[in-house]
Design an enzyme around this catalytic site. Sequence first.
Site, PDB file in Angstrom:
ATOM      1  N   LYS A  87       5.544   6.607  10.260  1.00 35.98           N
ATOM      2  CA  LYS A  87       6.935   6.689  10.497  1.00 35.98           C
ATOM      3  C   LYS A  87       7.865   7.983  10.144  1.00 35.98           C
ATOM      4  O   LYS A  87       8.393   8.585  10.926  1.00 35.98           O
ATOM      5  CB  LYS A  87       7.612   5.356   9.445  1.00 35.98           C
ATOM      6  CG  LYS A  87       7.278   4.113  10.284  1.00 35.98           C
ATOM      7  CD  LYS A  87       8.048   2.998   9.466  1.00 35.98           C
ATOM      8  CE  LYS A  87       7.334   1.489   9.787  1.00 35.98           C
ATOM      9  NZ  LYS A  87       8.161   0.521   8.980  1.00 35.98           N
ATOM     10  N   GLY A 281      10.121 -12.000   4.817  1.00 40.22           N
ATOM     11  CA  GLY A 281      10.487 -10.640   5.726  1.00 40.22           C
ATOM     12  C   GLY A 281      10.092 -11.142   7.262  1.00 40.22           C
ATOM     13  O   GLY A 281      10.211 -10.189   8.191  1.00 40.22           O
TER      14      GLY A 281
HETATM   15  P1  NAP Z   1       5.665   2.595   0.998  1.00 41.05           P
HETATM   16  O1  NAP Z   1       6.635   3.417   1.503  1.00 41.05           O
HETATM   17  O2  NAP Z   1       4.467   2.822   0.495  1.00 41.05           O
HETATM   18  O3  NAP Z   1       6.789   2.016  -0.568  1.00 41.05           O
HETATM   19  C1  NAP Z   1       6.127   1.118  -1.317  1.00 41.05           C
HETATM   20  C2  NAP Z   1       7.077   0.756  -2.560  1.00 41.05           C
HETATM   21  O4  NAP Z   1       6.585  -0.119  -3.561  1.00 41.05           O
HETATM   22  C3  NAP Z   1       7.515   2.147  -3.182  1.00 41.05           C
HETATM   23  O5  NAP Z   1       9.061   1.762  -3.524  1.00 41.05           O
HETATM   24  C4  NAP Z   1       6.669   1.942  -4.641  1.00 41.05           C
HETATM   25  O6  NAP Z   1       7.368   2.467  -5.496  1.00 41.05           O
HETATM   26  C5  NAP Z   1       6.717   0.436  -4.622  1.00 41.05           C
HETATM   27  N1  NAP Z   1       5.485   0.009  -5.469  1.00 41.05           N
HETATM   28  C6  NAP Z   1       4.229   0.095  -5.174  1.00 41.05           C
HETATM   29  N2  NAP Z   1       3.432  -0.529  -5.962  1.00 41.05           N
HETATM   30  C7  NAP Z   1       4.338  -0.762  -7.210  1.00 41.05           C
HETATM   31  C8  NAP Z   1       4.142  -1.517  -8.424  1.00 41.05           C
HETATM   32  N3  NAP Z   1       3.012  -1.819  -8.748  1.00 41.05           N
HETATM   33  N4  NAP Z   1       5.167  -1.725  -9.103  1.00 41.05           N
HETATM   34  C9  NAP Z   1       6.417  -1.301  -8.734  1.00 41.05           C
HETATM   35  N5  NAP Z   1       6.587  -0.794  -7.362  1.00 41.05           N
HETATM   36  C10 NAP Z   1       5.654  -0.600  -6.561  1.00 41.05           C
HETATM   37  O7  NAP Z   1       5.720   1.170   1.739  1.00 41.05           O
HETATM   38  P2  NAP Z   1       6.781   0.681   2.755  1.00 41.05           P
HETATM   39  O8  NAP Z   1       6.605   1.064   4.078  1.00 41.05           O
HETATM   40  O9  NAP Z   1       8.241   0.886   2.220  1.00 41.05           O
HETATM   41  O10 NAP Z   1       6.694  -1.154   2.788  1.00 41.05           O
HETATM   42  C11 NAP Z   1       7.044  -1.774   1.450  1.00 41.05           C
HETATM   43  C12 NAP Z   1       6.805  -3.431   1.889  1.00 41.05           C
HETATM   44  O11 NAP Z   1       7.850  -3.669   2.764  1.00 41.05           O
HETATM   45  C13 NAP Z   1       5.412  -3.572   2.616  1.00 41.05           C
HETATM   46  O12 NAP Z   1       5.167  -4.919   1.779  1.00 41.05           O
HETATM   47  C14 NAP Z   1       5.804  -3.786   3.890  1.00 41.05           C
HETATM   48  O13 NAP Z   1       4.812  -4.745   4.453  1.00 41.05           O
HETATM   49  C15 NAP Z   1       7.146  -4.387   3.804  1.00 41.05           C
HETATM   50  N6  NAP Z   1       7.756  -4.264   5.093  1.00 41.05           N
HETATM   51  C16 NAP Z   1       8.179  -5.281   5.722  1.00 41.05           C
HETATM   52  C17 NAP Z   1       9.024  -5.212   6.902  1.00 41.05           C
HETATM   53  C18 NAP Z   1       9.484  -6.220   7.637  1.00 41.05           C
HETATM   54  O14 NAP Z   1       9.742  -6.217   8.671  1.00 41.05           O
HETATM   55  N7  NAP Z   1       9.360  -7.592   7.051  1.00 41.05           N
HETATM   56  C19 NAP Z   1       9.087  -3.935   7.452  1.00 41.05           C
HETATM   57  C20 NAP Z   1       8.739  -2.749   6.708  1.00 41.05           C
HETATM   58  C21 NAP Z   1       8.139  -2.771   5.312  1.00 41.05           C
HETATM   59  P3  NAP Z   1       6.861   4.181  -6.213  1.00 41.05           P
HETATM   60  O15 NAP Z   1       7.910   4.792  -5.193  1.00 41.05           O
HETATM   61  O16 NAP Z   1       7.129   4.165  -7.485  1.00 41.05           O
HETATM   62  O17 NAP Z   1       5.553   4.469  -5.606  1.00 41.05           O
END
Ligand code: NAP
Length: 318
Positions: A87, A281
């Site tokens: 993205k 979600g």
């Molecule tokens: P990403 O860019 O990799 O971000 C991951 C986030 O999770 C970061 O803020 C990270 O914190 C945090 N995180 C990871 N492990 C953690 C832990 N052990 N403790 C606390 N925080 C933690 O991923 P993303 O694309 O934003 O996606 C995030 C989630 O949203 C996923 O589950 C995805 O499936 C979901 N999502 C859903 C939709 C929907 O349409 N429903 C759309 C997009 C995404 P740090 O910055 O500290 O690493």
Amino acid sequence: MKSVYTFADLQSWEKAGAELSPPARLAVFGDPVAHSLSPQLHNPALAAAGIDAQYIRLHIRPEELDPALRLLPRKGFLGANLTIPHKAAALEAMDEVDDLARKIGAVNTVVIDNTDNAEGAKLIGYNSDGPGFLRAIRHEFSVDLRDLRILVLGAGGGAGKAVAVQCALEHCERLVLVNRTAEKAAALAEELRPHFREERLEGPDERLVAVPWEREALEAELENIDLIVNATSLGMKRTDPELLHDSLIRPHHLVYDMVYSPPRTRLIMSSLTAGARVANGLSMLLYQGAISSEHWFNRDAPLSAMRQGLAEAVAAKD
Ligand code: NAP
């Protein structure tokens, strides 16, 4: 028909795609991509709209992103979705980027402009995650973001930023950003500050803050929060640690977990126990898909076909 195609398939699409009827005109790019529910969301919608096209998964590695996007018009595609990890990188690969996608710093929807003249086609990048979230909250809780005090857990991730930017653009009542890596939330707060500077929005409390992920800080903030959003990746695995201690969730809270698989995450379960209203979600997935479809076809998406397709896909997964 394969469940996932590759860059090599796309390069020789005349052969690899020949078996497909209706022909593939849309795709989701990801690495990995096999888990993506987007085909189950979009194919019923294409059929319901009477469009002679189908939506496929393409496993595209980061180094293949640019050439794969450039191949799309020549292979007869009219658009694509992008998921992890493409993205942010896709911003650079576009010929034009819509304002919102630029603010969010990520493109999840690509429109190919001028498919009749593949050589001169332009790639235009949009982001439907932020507006998809806006519609999901309206649908789930019958309330608009602008009327809410919102706390975003995981504000430093891609999805967290999309949600936070959308909340800021809506001038929500209050926005609290929380992230494991605190610097990312603080940097985002600085970026979004101009949206909260208008005089008419000023009040006794600071409208936009980044706070550390610590119990006391969260406890103090959550007293004055309406909507809690989980935008972290925590909750997908049963063994994931707890996001918020049960005692921090109150009956007045609305809790939106962006995770949708499993449908009842640990956060959803403890929020229900606390008497809060909850949603997962799936609705955001639905509405971001509908908005992508609106970009591709310039008309309303057949929502009920999409909703039905998603429900069947989720039921098949369980
Ligand atoms: P990403 O860019 O990799 O971000 C991951 C986030 O999770 C970061 O803020 C990270 O914190 C945090 N995180 C990871 N492990 C953690 C832990 N052990 N403790 C606390 N925080 C933690 O991923 P993303 O694309 O934003 O996606 C995030 C989630 O949203 C996923 O589950 C995805 O499936 C979901 N999502 C859903 C939709 C929907 O349409 N429903 C759309 C997009 C995404 P740090 O910055 O500290 O690493």
